[in-house]
Write a protein that holds these residues in place. Structure first.
Motif, PDB file in Angstrom:
ATOM      1  N   SER A 263       0.852  -1.187   0.000  1.00 35.23           N
ATOM      2  CA  SER A 263       0.000   0.000   0.000  1.00 35.23           C
ATOM      3  C   SER A 263       0.888   1.237   0.000  1.00 35.23           C
ATOM      4  N   VAL A 264       0.489   2.209  -0.820  1.00 34.04           N
ATOM      5  CA  VAL A 264       1.246   3.447  -0.954  1.00 34.04           C
ATOM      6  C   VAL A 264       0.314   4.609  -0.609  1.00 34.04           C
ATOM      7  N   PRO A 265       0.708   5.501   0.320  1.00 35.65           N
ATOM      8  CA  PRO A 265      -0.115   6.674   0.590  1.00 35.65           C
ATOM      9  C   PRO A 265      -0.136   7.595  -0.634  1.00 35.65           C
ATOM     10  N   VAL A 266      -1.271   8.257  -0.825  1.00 36.63           N
ATOM     11  CA  VAL A 266      -1.462   9.147  -1.975  1.00 36.63           C
ATOM     12  C   VAL A 266      -1.971  10.487  -1.463  1.00 36.63           C
ATOM     13  N   ALA A 267      -1.362  11.585  -1.903  1.00 38.36           N
ATOM     14  CA  ALA A 267      -1.810  12.935  -1.553  1.00 38.36           C
ATOM     15  C   ALA A 267      -2.078  13.700  -2.840  1.00 38.36           C
ATOM     16  N   ASP A 268      -3.275  14.226  -2.937  1.00 41.47           N
ATOM     17  CA  ASP A 268      -3.665  15.022  -4.099  1.00 41.47           C
ATOM     18  C   ASP A 268      -3.380  14.280  -5.409  1.00 41.47           C
ATOM     19  N   GLY A 269      -3.669  12.971  -5.426  1.00 42.61           N
ATOM     20  CA  GLY A 269      -3.509  12.172  -6.629  1.00 42.61           C
ATOM     21  C   GLY A 269      -2.102  11.729  -6.954  1.00 42.61           C
ATOM     22  N   GLU A 270      -1.150  12.000  -6.055  1.00 42.00           N
ATOM     23  CA  GLU A 270       0.250  11.655  -6.310  1.00 42.00           C
ATOM     24  C   GLU A 270       0.732  10.633  -5.277  1.00 42.00           C
ATOM     25  N   PRO A 271       1.179   9.438  -5.725  1.00 44.25           N
ATOM     26  CA  PRO A 271       1.745   8.469  -4.778  1.00 44.25           C
ATOM     27  C   PRO A 271       2.949   9.080  -4.058  1.00 44.25           C
ATOM     28  N   LEU A 272       3.006   8.929  -2.749  1.00 46.81           N
ATOM     29  CA  LEU A 272       4.064   9.537  -1.950  1.00 46.81           C
ATOM     30  C   LEU A 272       5.278   8.615  -1.852  1.00 46.81           C
ATOM     31  N   LEU A 273       5.830   8.296  -3.004  1.00 44.24           N
ATOM     32  CA  LEU A 273       7.044   7.491  -3.070  1.00 44.24           C
ATOM     33  C   LEU A 273       8.258   8.384  -2.871  1.00 44.24           C
ATOM     34  N   GLY A 274       9.319   7.824  -2.301  1.00 42.30           N
ATOM     35  CA  GLY A 274      10.562   8.559  -2.154  1.00 42.30           C
ATOM     36  C   GLY A 274      11.226   8.765  -3.504  1.00 42.30           C
ATOM     37  N   THR A 275      12.225   9.618  -3.532  1.00 48.50           N
ATOM     38  CA  THR A 275      12.907   9.994  -4.769  1.00 48.50           C
ATOM     39  C   THR A 275      13.336   8.796  -5.599  1.00 48.50           C
ATOM     40  N   TRP A 276      13.887   7.773  -4.960  1.00 47.38           N
ATOM     41  CA  TRP A 276      14.429   6.639  -5.708  1.00 47.38           C
ATOM     42  C   TRP A 276      13.543   5.408  -5.621  1.00 47.38           C
ATOM     43  N   GLN A 277      12.355   5.544  -5.068  1.00 56.17           N
ATOM     44  CA  GLN A 277      11.479   4.392  -4.905  1.00 56.17           C
ATOM     45  C   GLN A 277      10.626   4.149  -6.144  1.00 56.17           C
ATOM     46  N   SER A 278      10.530   2.886  -6.521  1.00 52.78           N
ATOM     47  CA  SER A 278       9.666   2.448  -7.611  1.00 52.78           C
ATOM     48  C   SER A 278       8.844   1.260  -7.128  1.00 52.78           C
ATOM     49  N   VAL A 279       7.678   1.077  -7.718  1.00 54.53           N
ATOM     50  CA  VAL A 279       6.828  -0.078  -7.441  1.00 54.53           C
ATOM     51  C   VAL A 279       7.125  -1.108  -8.531  1.00 54.53           C
ATOM     52  N   VAL A 280       7.525  -2.314  -8.120  1.00 53.29           N
ATOM     53  CA  VAL A 280       7.880  -3.337  -9.098  1.00 53.29           C
ATOM     54  C   VAL A 280       7.145  -4.647  -8.832  1.00 53.29           C
ATOM     55  N   LEU A 281       6.810  -5.317  -9.913  1.00 52.77           N
ATOM     56  CA  LEU A 281       6.323  -6.690  -9.870  1.00 52.77           C
ATOM     57  C   LEU A 281       7.552  -7.590  -9.884  1.00 52.77           C
ATOM     58  N   VAL A 282       7.574  -8.593  -9.011  1.00 50.17           N
ATOM     59  CA  VAL A 282       8.687  -9.535  -8.938  1.00 50.17           C
ATOM     60  C   VAL A 282       8.143 -10.914  -9.299  1.00 50.17           C
ATOM     61  N   ASP A 283       8.704 -11.514 -10.354  1.00 49.77           N
ATOM     62  CA  ASP A 283       8.189 -12.791 -10.848  1.00 49.77           C
ATOM     63  C   ASP A 283       9.346 -13.640 -11.362  1.00 49.77           C
ATOM     64  N   LEU A 284       9.716 -14.655 -10.599  1.00 52.26           N
ATOM     65  CA  LEU A 284      10.781 -15.567 -11.014  1.00 52.26           C
ATOM     66  C   LEU A 284      10.236 -16.795 -11.726  1.00 52.26           C
ATOM     67  N   ASN A 285       8.920 -16.930 -11.781  1.00 55.93           N
ATOM     68  CA  ASN A 285       8.253 -18.102 -12.348  1.00 55.93           C
ATOM     69  C   ASN A 285       8.414 -18.139 -13.866  1.00 55.93           C
ATOM     70  N   ARG A 286       9.057 -19.160 -14.354  1.00 59.34           N
ATOM     71  CA  ARG A 286       9.270 -19.300 -15.803  1.00 59.34           C
ATOM     72  C   ARG A 286       8.098 -19.998 -16.491  1.00 59.34           C
ATOM     73  N   ASP A 287       7.171 -20.559 -15.703  1.00 60.28           N
ATOM     74  CA  ASP A 287       6.053 -21.306 -16.268  1.00 60.28           C
ATOM     75  C   ASP A 287       4.883 -20.427 -16.708  1.00 60.28           C
ATOM     76  N   ASN A 288       4.787 -19.201 -16.184  1.00 56.71           N
ATOM     77  CA  ASN A 288       3.632 -18.350 -16.486  1.00 56.71           C
ATOM     78  C   ASN A 288       4.080 -16.895 -16.614  1.00 56.71           C
ATOM     79  N   PRO A 289       4.317 -16.406 -17.823  1.00 57.96           N
ATOM     80  CA  PRO A 289       4.774 -15.029 -17.993  1.00 57.96           C
ATOM     81  C   PRO A 289       3.654 -13.989 -18.054  1.00 57.96           C
ATOM     82  N   ARG A 290       2.404 -14.397 -17.948  1.00 55.77           N
ATOM     83  CA  ARG A 290       1.282 -13.450 -17.977  1.00 55.77           C
ATOM     84  C   ARG A 290       0.784 -13.245 -16.560  1.00 55.77           C
ATOM     85  N   ARG A 291       0.817 -12.000 -16.097  1.00 58.09           N
ATOM     86  CA  ARG A 291       0.426 -11.679 -14.726  1.00 58.09           C
ATOM     87  C   ARG A 291      -0.636 -10.600 -14.699  1.00 58.09           C
TER      88      ARG A 291
END
Length: 133
Positions: A96-124
């Motif tokens: 969960s990411v806090p949002v103020a005035d429609g803007e996610p309050l992520l830090g300067t170098w923070q990104s939201v990433v999907l992590v998927d090591l599963n080679r059997d299913n590449p559609r998420r």
């Protein structure tokens, strides 16, 4: 609650940056919380710096922690697939990411990433949900 589902292809990358999609989803929604949820038993989401090597370091670390071999009791799929089912205990299936005035309050170098090591299913699917606050 407002919600949207993203379709993500992980065939080329084990981590996929979702930050632009999260920002776009939150735009114009005011203050609240954005939840990012992966409804899969073999993937997770994380907040980390991307583009400077941290995303590759995360994948390397997870592959060392969860080797793809025959040690797992969960044994269907490709060799070592049981490791994929342990991943969500290490990389949570939601954040969960806090949002103020429609803007996610992520830090300067923070990104939201999907992590998927599963080679059997590449559609998420990734569900973005916004709860006003």
């Amino acid at each position: 609650m407002q919600s949207e589902v993203l379709d993500v292809d992980t065939r080329r990358r084990r981590t996929v940056d979702l930050t632009d999609e999260v920002r776009s989803f939150c735009a114009g929604r005011g203050d609240g919380l954005c939840n990012v949820f992966v409804p899969h038993a073999t993937a997770g989401v994380a907040i980390l710096e991307t583009g400077a090597g941290s995303d590759d370091d995360l994948v390397d670390t997870l592959e060392r922690l969860l080797p793809r071999d025959e040690r797992y009791r969960h044994s269907h799929g490709s060799p070592g697939h049981g490791a994929d089912h342990v991943l969500p205990a290490i990389v949570a299936p939601s954040i969960s990411v806090p949002v103020a005035d429609g803007e996610p309050l992520l830090g300067t170098w923070q990104s939201v990433v999907l992590v998927d090591l599963n080679r059997d299913n590449p559609r998420r699917s990734v569900r973005l949900s916004f709860v006003s606050g």
